[in-house]
Design a protein around this motif. Structure first.
Motif, short mmCIF file in Angstrom:
data_model
loop_
_atom_site.label_atom_id
_atom_site.label_comp_id
_atom_site.label_asym_id
_atom_site.label_seq_id
_atom_site.Cartn_x
_atom_site.Cartn_y
_atom_site.Cartn_z
N PRO A 107 -36.46 -21.63 1.11
CA PRO A 107 -36.16 -21.47 -0.32
C PRO A 107 -34.70 -21.82 -0.61
N ARG A 108 -34.38 -23.09 -0.39
CA ARG A 108 -33.03 -23.60 -0.64
C ARG A 108 -33.16 -24.98 -1.25
N PHE A 109 -32.09 -25.42 -1.94
CA PHE A 109 -32.05 -26.78 -2.45
C PHE A 109 -30.61 -27.27 -2.43
N SER A 110 -30.41 -28.52 -2.83
CA SER A 110 -29.07 -29.08 -2.80
C SER A 110 -28.16 -28.36 -3.78
N HIS A 111 -26.94 -28.08 -3.36
CA HIS A 111 -25.93 -27.53 -4.26
C HIS A 111 -24.55 -27.95 -3.76
N SER A 112 -23.56 -27.77 -4.60
CA SER A 112 -22.22 -28.33 -4.35
C SER A 112 -21.56 -27.78 -3.11
N GLY A 113 -21.94 -26.59 -2.69
CA GLY A 113 -21.26 -25.97 -1.56
C GLY A 113 -21.97 -26.13 -0.23
N ALA A 114 -23.09 -26.86 -0.19
CA ALA A 114 -23.92 -26.94 1.03
C ALA A 114 -23.33 -27.89 2.06
N GLU A 209 -44.47 -17.24 -3.24
CA GLU A 209 -44.07 -15.84 -3.20
C GLU A 209 -42.57 -15.67 -3.37
N GLU A 210 -41.81 -16.76 -3.23
CA GLU A 210 -40.35 -16.66 -3.29
C GLU A 210 -39.74 -17.35 -4.50
N ILE A 211 -40.48 -18.28 -5.13
CA ILE A 211 -39.96 -19.05 -6.25
C ILE A 211 -40.94 -18.99 -7.41
N ASN A 212 -40.44 -18.76 -8.61
CA ASN A 212 -41.28 -18.89 -9.81
C ASN A 212 -40.44 -19.44 -10.95
N ASP A 213 -41.11 -19.98 -11.94
CA ASP A 213 -40.41 -20.54 -13.09
C ASP A 213 -40.79 -19.83 -14.38
N ASP A 214 -41.21 -18.58 -14.28
CA ASP A 214 -41.56 -17.81 -15.47
C ASP A 214 -40.35 -17.70 -16.40
N GLY A 215 -40.53 -18.05 -17.65
CA GLY A 215 -39.44 -17.95 -18.62
C GLY A 215 -38.36 -18.98 -18.46
N TYR A 216 -38.66 -20.11 -17.77
CA TYR A 216 -37.64 -21.12 -17.55
C TYR A 216 -37.10 -21.66 -18.87
N GLU A 217 -37.91 -21.62 -19.91
CA GLU A 217 -37.48 -22.17 -21.20
C GLU A 217 -36.29 -21.41 -21.78
N LYS A 218 -36.01 -20.23 -21.26
CA LYS A 218 -34.87 -19.45 -21.73
C LYS A 218 -33.55 -19.93 -21.12
N ILE A 219 -33.64 -20.77 -20.09
CA ILE A 219 -32.44 -21.31 -19.46
C ILE A 219 -31.89 -22.43 -20.34
N ARG A 220 -30.70 -22.23 -20.85
CA ARG A 220 -30.10 -23.19 -21.78
C ARG A 220 -28.91 -23.95 -21.19
N THR A 221 -28.28 -23.39 -20.18
CA THR A 221 -27.08 -24.00 -19.62
C THR A 221 -27.17 -24.03 -18.10
N LEU A 222 -26.28 -24.81 -17.48
CA LEU A 222 -26.23 -24.84 -16.03
C LEU A 222 -25.80 -23.49 -15.47
N GLN A 223 -25.00 -22.74 -16.22
CA GLN A 223 -24.65 -21.41 -15.75
C GLN A 223 -25.89 -20.52 -15.70
N ASP A 224 -26.74 -20.62 -16.71
CA ASP A 224 -27.99 -19.86 -16.67
C ASP A 224 -28.79 -20.21 -15.42
N PHE A 225 -28.89 -21.50 -15.11
CA PHE A 225 -29.66 -21.93 -13.95
C PHE A 225 -29.03 -21.41 -12.66
N ASP A 226 -27.71 -21.55 -12.56
CA ASP A 226 -27.04 -21.11 -11.34
C ASP A 226 -27.13 -19.59 -11.17
N ASP A 227 -27.08 -18.85 -12.27
CA ASP A 227 -27.23 -17.39 -12.19
C ASP A 227 -28.62 -17.01 -11.69
N ARG A 228 -29.64 -17.72 -12.17
CA ARG A 228 -31.01 -17.35 -11.81
C ARG A 228 -31.44 -17.89 -10.44
#
Length: 322
Positions: A107-114, A209-228
């Motif tokens: 349960p990982r993906f590409s990010h700036s610090g990897a 069991e580890e990842i879901n996208d429930d309520g993804y439409e509430k994510i408006r900014t990259l900060q929202d995404f990074d927080d979640r």
């Protein structure tokens, strides 16, 4: 020095601002004549990375790191691969986790610090290949990761790595996220969030069991995404902790090999804090070049070779270093 006072880049007349210079290549550029051989390697945590090789029998190698939600198939990567191959050097364009066309096991993906994943690629080359010299090239997120990696390794860096060239780097992730969230950049933020949603949905199919996208439409900014997603999945407290720990700015004083950082002055993604003038003044290994224009991973040029200015600049610096 090593502040480069005068850049040689001049944008075409009809591409007169950073937005056009950013968008034009993604819509209209095509780079033929690049073919890859794929190799899978395994990471220390039991996952995998897909490496795409373009080998011409060279004695020197360029390792290329793509940007956010990019891959080895993006035109800016293919353009750099072609430019490197034309100079008789092999190229290795690696795909960050989840970017090679299939979901990873963890349960990982590409990010700036990897930077540990870039380290795994470098270690594979060190242990299994016989190159006289290796250069690291990076774009945007991949550029941040490259500079972070060089600073982290410091004097421990494998001597086979002779230097690096990076373009359009968000050296301060917090400042860049703030800039992208501004109204004039909403088109980019929406695009990134759409692409990231596809990534999350693909991970959900593999790890329900580890990842879901429930309520993804509430994510408006990259900060929202990074927080979640980004922060909790990768061991950070929240988005701001992720940005602080992963921004390459804090690692620039520790770089021990020649590294050229090229950030356009009109890059719509970059805040003022992404132009590390003082770090370049204090570290003789860090070269900072700020063309007046170029956009984000743009640097469009027209000519018979089909190469962009960024590709010419990278191979010129590489030739100088090794």
């Amino acid at each position: 020095m090593p502040l480069i006072r005068k850049s040689t880049y001049r944008a075409p007349l009809f591409l007169n601002n950073g937005h056009l210079q950013t968008i034009f290549p993604s819509l209209f550029r095509r780079v033929p004549g690049v073919s890859y051989q794929r190799q899978q390697i395994f990471t220390p945590d039991g996952d995998f990375l897909d490496l795409d090789w373009s080998v011409v029998g060279g004695t020197k190698l360029a390792i290329i790191s793509h940007g956010l939600e990019g891959s080895s198939q993006r035109e800016y990567v293919r353009g750099m691969v072609r430019a490197v191959n034309r100079r008789g050097r092999d190229a290795l364009a690696w795909n960050m986790r989840g970017c090679g066309g299939r979901s990873n096991h963890k349960p990982r993906f590409s990010h700036s610090g990897a930077s540990e994943d870039l380290h795994a690629v470098v270690e594979h080359v060190r242990c299994h290949c016989q190159y006289q010299a290796v250069m690291l090239l990076g774009f945007s997120l991949g550029g941040n990761m490259t500079l972070k990696y060089l600073g982290e390794e410091g004097k421990r860096l494998w001597p086979g790595i002779k230097g690096a060239v990076v373009f359009s780097v968000p050296c301060d992730l917090a400042g860049s996220a703030c800039r992208i969230s501004q109204w004039q950049n909403r088109i980019y933020q929406r695009r990134f969030l759409r692409l990231l949603h596809k990534r999350i949905k693909a991970m959900k199919e593999v790890l329900p069991e580890e990842i879901n996208d429930d309520g993804y439409e509430k994510i408006r900014t990259l900060q929202d995404f990074d927080d979640r997603y980004t922060a909790p999945l990768h061991g950070f407290q929240d988005a701001r902790d992720y940005w602080r720990q992963s921004s390459c700015n804090r690692f620039l004083p520790l770089i021990q090999v020649p590294a050229l950082l090229v950030n356009a002055g009109n890059d719509p993604f970059l805040s003022a804090s992404c132009y590390p003038v003082e770090a370049a003044r204090q570290n003789g290994n860090l070269y900072l070049e700020v063309p007046q224009s170029g956009g984000h991973v743009g640097f469009v040029a027209f000519g018979q070779t089909g190469e962009y200015w960024s590709e010419w600049r990278a191979v010129t610096f590489m030739k100088r270093i090794c």
